[in-house]
Design a protein around this motif. Structure first.
Motif, PDB file in Angstrom:
ATOM      1  N   SER A 123      12.654  -8.478  16.481  1.00  0.00           N
ATOM      2  CA  SER A 123      11.324  -7.986  16.259  1.00  0.00           C
ATOM      3  C   SER A 123      10.646  -8.279  15.182  1.00  0.00           C
ATOM      4  N   MET A 124       9.216  -8.024  15.082  1.00  0.00           N
ATOM      5  CA  MET A 124       8.401  -8.080  13.723  1.00  0.00           C
ATOM      6  C   MET A 124       8.664  -6.674  12.955  1.00  0.00           C
ATOM      7  N   TYR A 125       9.140  -6.565  11.769  1.00  0.00           N
ATOM      8  CA  TYR A 125       9.099  -5.213  11.082  1.00  0.00           C
ATOM      9  C   TYR A 125       7.936  -5.083  10.271  1.00  0.00           C
ATOM     10  N   LEU A 126       7.359  -3.900  10.248  1.00  0.00           N
ATOM     11  CA  LEU A 126       5.969  -3.802   9.243  1.00  0.00           C
ATOM     12  C   LEU A 126       6.477  -2.553   8.531  1.00  0.00           C
ATOM     13  N   CYS A 127       5.998  -2.785   7.381  1.00  0.00           N
ATOM     14  CA  CYS A 127       6.156  -1.668   6.206  1.00  0.00           C
ATOM     15  C   CYS A 127       4.714  -1.159   5.957  1.00  0.00           C
ATOM     16  N   ALA A 128       4.479   0.071   5.619  1.00  0.00           N
ATOM     17  CA  ALA A 128       3.291   0.695   5.361  1.00  0.00           C
ATOM     18  C   ALA A 128       3.437   1.574   4.370  1.00  0.00           C
ATOM     19  N   SER A 129       2.173   2.001   3.488  1.00  0.00           N
ATOM     20  CA  SER A 129       2.247   3.109   2.856  1.00  0.00           C
ATOM     21  C   SER A 129       0.921   3.804   2.667  1.00  0.00           C
TER      22      SER A 129
ATOM     23  N   GLY B 112      -0.009  -8.368   8.243  1.00  0.00           N
ATOM     24  CA  GLY B 112       0.086  -6.891   8.719  1.00  0.00           C
ATOM     25  C   GLY B 112      -1.444  -6.350   9.172  1.00  0.00           C
ATOM     26  N   PRO B 113      -1.412  -5.348  10.106  1.00  0.00           N
ATOM     27  CA  PRO B 113      -2.765  -4.525  10.007  1.00  0.00           C
ATOM     28  C   PRO B 113      -3.425  -4.190   8.919  1.00  0.00           C
ATOM     29  N   GLU B 114      -4.702  -4.276   8.875  1.00  0.00           N
ATOM     30  CA  GLU B 114      -5.528  -3.492   7.846  1.00  0.00           C
ATOM     31  C   GLU B 114      -6.393  -2.515   8.362  1.00  0.00           C
ATOM     32  N   LEU B 115      -6.698  -1.475   7.597  1.00  0.00           N
ATOM     33  CA  LEU B 115      -7.799  -0.386   8.051  1.00  0.00           C
ATOM     34  C   LEU B 115      -9.141  -1.095   8.170  1.00  0.00           C
ATOM     35  N   LEU B 116      -9.963  -0.875   9.200  1.00  0.00           N
ATOM     36  CA  LEU B 116     -11.143  -1.533   9.534  1.00  0.00           C
ATOM     37  C   LEU B 116     -12.201  -0.282   9.277  1.00  0.00           C
ATOM     38  N   MET B 117     -12.007   0.623  10.319  1.00  0.00           N
ATOM     39  CA  MET B 117     -12.895   1.855  10.405  1.00  0.00           C
ATOM     40  C   MET B 117     -12.147   3.061  10.657  1.00  0.00           C
ATOM     41  N   TYR B 118     -12.632   4.150  10.062  1.00  0.00           N
ATOM     42  CA  TYR B 118     -12.045   5.522  10.239  1.00  0.00           C
ATOM     43  C   TYR B 118     -13.031   6.580  10.651  1.00  0.00           C
TER      44      TYR B 118
ATOM     45  N   ARG C 185      -0.230  10.737  -0.130  1.00  0.00           N
ATOM     46  CA  ARG C 185      -0.085  12.037   0.526  1.00  0.00           C
ATOM     47  C   ARG C 185      -1.289  12.603   1.061  1.00  0.00           C
ATOM     48  N   GLY C 186      -1.345  13.218   2.136  1.00  0.00           N
ATOM     49  CA  GLY C 186      -2.625  13.756   2.715  1.00  0.00           C
ATOM     50  C   GLY C 186      -3.349  12.741   3.402  1.00  0.00           C
ATOM     51  N   ARG C 187      -3.157  11.305   3.363  1.00  0.00           N
ATOM     52  CA  ARG C 187      -3.985  10.495   3.890  1.00  0.00           C
ATOM     53  C   ARG C 187      -3.224   9.642   4.524  1.00  0.00           C
ATOM     54  N   ARG C 188      -2.547  10.149   5.663  1.00  0.00           N
ATOM     55  CA  ARG C 188      -1.492   9.484   6.640  1.00  0.00           C
ATOM     56  C   ARG C 188      -2.385   8.475   7.435  1.00  0.00           C
ATOM     57  N   ASN C 189      -3.564   8.801   7.572  1.00  0.00           N
ATOM     58  CA  ASN C 189      -4.294   7.695   8.604  1.00  0.00           C
ATOM     59  C   ASN C 189      -4.806   6.493   7.971  1.00  0.00           C
ATOM     60  N   GLU C 190      -4.713   6.444   6.460  1.00  0.00           N
ATOM     61  CA  GLU C 190      -5.258   5.296   6.137  1.00  0.00           C
ATOM     62  C   GLU C 190      -4.161   4.347   5.357  1.00  0.00           C
ATOM     63  N   GLN C 191      -3.369   3.892   6.233  1.00  0.00           N
ATOM     64  CA  GLN C 191      -2.272   3.350   5.901  1.00  0.00           C
ATOM     65  C   GLN C 191      -2.376   1.633   5.559  1.00  0.00           C
ATOM     66  N   TYR C 192      -1.623   1.153   4.509  1.00  0.00           N
ATOM     67  CA  TYR C 192      -1.680  -0.215   3.885  1.00  0.00           C
ATOM     68  C   TYR C 192      -0.386  -0.898   4.302  1.00  0.00           C
ATOM     69  N   PHE C 193      -0.618  -2.054   4.979  1.00  0.00           N
ATOM     70  CA  PHE C 193       0.658  -2.858   5.550  1.00  0.00           C
ATOM     71  C   PHE C 193       0.991  -3.961   4.890  1.00  0.00           C
ATOM     72  N   GLY C 194       2.130  -4.018   4.733  1.00  0.00           N
ATOM     73  CA  GLY C 194       2.865  -5.283   4.298  1.00  0.00           C
ATOM     74  C   GLY C 194       2.668  -6.279   5.497  1.00  0.00           C
ATOM     75  N   PRO C 195       3.150  -7.835   5.105  1.00  0.00           N
ATOM     76  CA  PRO C 195       2.813  -8.985   6.000  1.00  0.00           C
ATOM     77  C   PRO C 195       3.815  -9.030   7.067  1.00  0.00           C
ATOM     78  N   GLY C 196       4.805  -8.152   7.162  1.00  0.00           N
ATOM     79  CA  GLY C 196       5.795  -8.216   8.016  1.00  0.00           C
ATOM     80  C   GLY C 196       6.885  -8.899   7.739  1.00  0.00           C
TER      81      GLY C 196
END
Lengths: 114, 113
Positions: B87-93, A43-49, B96-107
Motif C-alpha cells: 500500500s501507500m503509507y502516509l504520515c501526518a501531524s 501527500g494531501p494538503e489542506l485546501l479549504m476548511y 493539539r486541538g486542530r486535528r482537522n488541519e493535518q500536514y501530510f508527508g510524501p508517503g
C-alpha cells in the motif's frame, strides 16, 4: 450507506472551466468540513476548511456546505492545468474534547487540459 | 513551513519480514497519524498518537503497531509483513486541538512480495 460518498471521477475539463466537486454524507453529527488536494506522488494538503453550513471563498476556490441536504461542494473558477490533482473531502464531528477523527472521501481525480 | 518527512519513498520487503516506517515532523506538533491509502478504499487511519508514548487505534490497526518515543518522531511497525499490506503509507501531524488541519508527508510506497 457509506459515511462519506465521493464520486471518484475521473473528471476532465478544459482550462478556464468552472469545476464542481461534491461529497455527500450520512452522519448528521459532522460539523467540520475540509477539502484536501493531493498531487500525484505527494501527500494531501489542506485546501479549504469550513465549520457548519455556508460558503467560504479563497481566491478561485469556494467551499459550500449544505447540512440540511448533507452535501458539500468545492467550486474551482477559471480552472488551470496546475489544478490537476485528486481532491479529497473530509469531515469530522465536534466533541467536548475537540473533534473526532477525520473521515475521508475516496477522492475525485481532476484533470484540467490546456 | 511545516515539514513532515518519511524515511523512504519506495520500499520492497518480503513476506514475514519486520518493517519499520519512520516519520519525522519539525513543527512541534502534538498529534501524529499513520494512514494507508489504497485505490477504491481511500485514506484509512491505522494509528494516532496525541503525545509521546500515547497512542490510539484507528480503523485498521490489525497487523500494525506504533512507537512514539520522541515528540517529533512516529514509527509504524509491521511485525510480520504480508502481501495485503502492500500500500501507500502516509504520515501526518497536527497541533493539539486542530486535528482537522493535518500536514501530510510524501508517503512511502510499500510493496510486500
Amino acid at each position: 450507506q457509506k459515511e462519506v460518498e465521493q464520486d471518484p471521477g475521473p473528471l476532465s475539463v478544459p482550462e478556464g472551466a468552472i469545476v464542481s466537486l461534491n461529497c455527500t454524507y450520512s452522519n448528521s453529527a459532522f460539523q467540520y468540513f475540509m477539502w484536501y488536494r493531493q498531487y500525484s506522488r505527494k501527500g494531501p494538503e489542506l485546501l479549504m476548511y469550513t465549520y457548519s453550513s455556508g460558503n467560504k471563498e479563497d481566491g478561485r476556490f469556494t467551499a459550500q456546505v449544505d447540512k440540511s441536504s448533507k452535501y458539500i461542494s468545492l467550486f474551482i473558477r477559471d480552472s488551470q492545468p496546475s489544478d490537476s490533482a485528486t481532491y479529497l473531502c473530509a469531515m469530522s464531528a465536534k466533541t467536548q474534547g475537540g473533534s473526532e477523527k477525520l473521515v475521508f472521501g475516496k477522492g475525485t481525480k481532476l484533470t484540467v487540459n490546456p | 513551513d511545516v515539514k513532515v518527512t518519511q524515511s523512504s519513498r519506495y520500499l520492497v520487503k518480503r513476506t514475514g519480514e519486520k518493517v519499520f516506517l519512520e516519520c519525522v515532523q519539525d513543527m512541534d506538533h502534538e498529534n501524529m497519524f499513520w494512514y494507508r491509502q489504497d485505490p477504491g478504499l481511500g485514506l484509512r487511519l491505522i494509528y494516532f498518537s496525541y503525545d509521546v508514548k500515547m497512542k490510539e487505534k484507528g480503523d485498521i490497526p490489525e497487523g500494525y503497531s506504533v512507537s512514539r518515543e520522541k515528540k517529533e518522531r512516529f514509527s509504524l511497525i509491521l511485525e510480520s509483513a504480508s502481501t495485503n499490506q502492500t500500500s501507500m503509507y502516509l504520515c501526518a501531524s497536527s497541533l493539539r486541538g486542530r486535528r482537522n488541519e493535518q500536514y501530510f508527508g510524501p508517503g512511502t510506497r510499500l510493496t510486500v512480495t
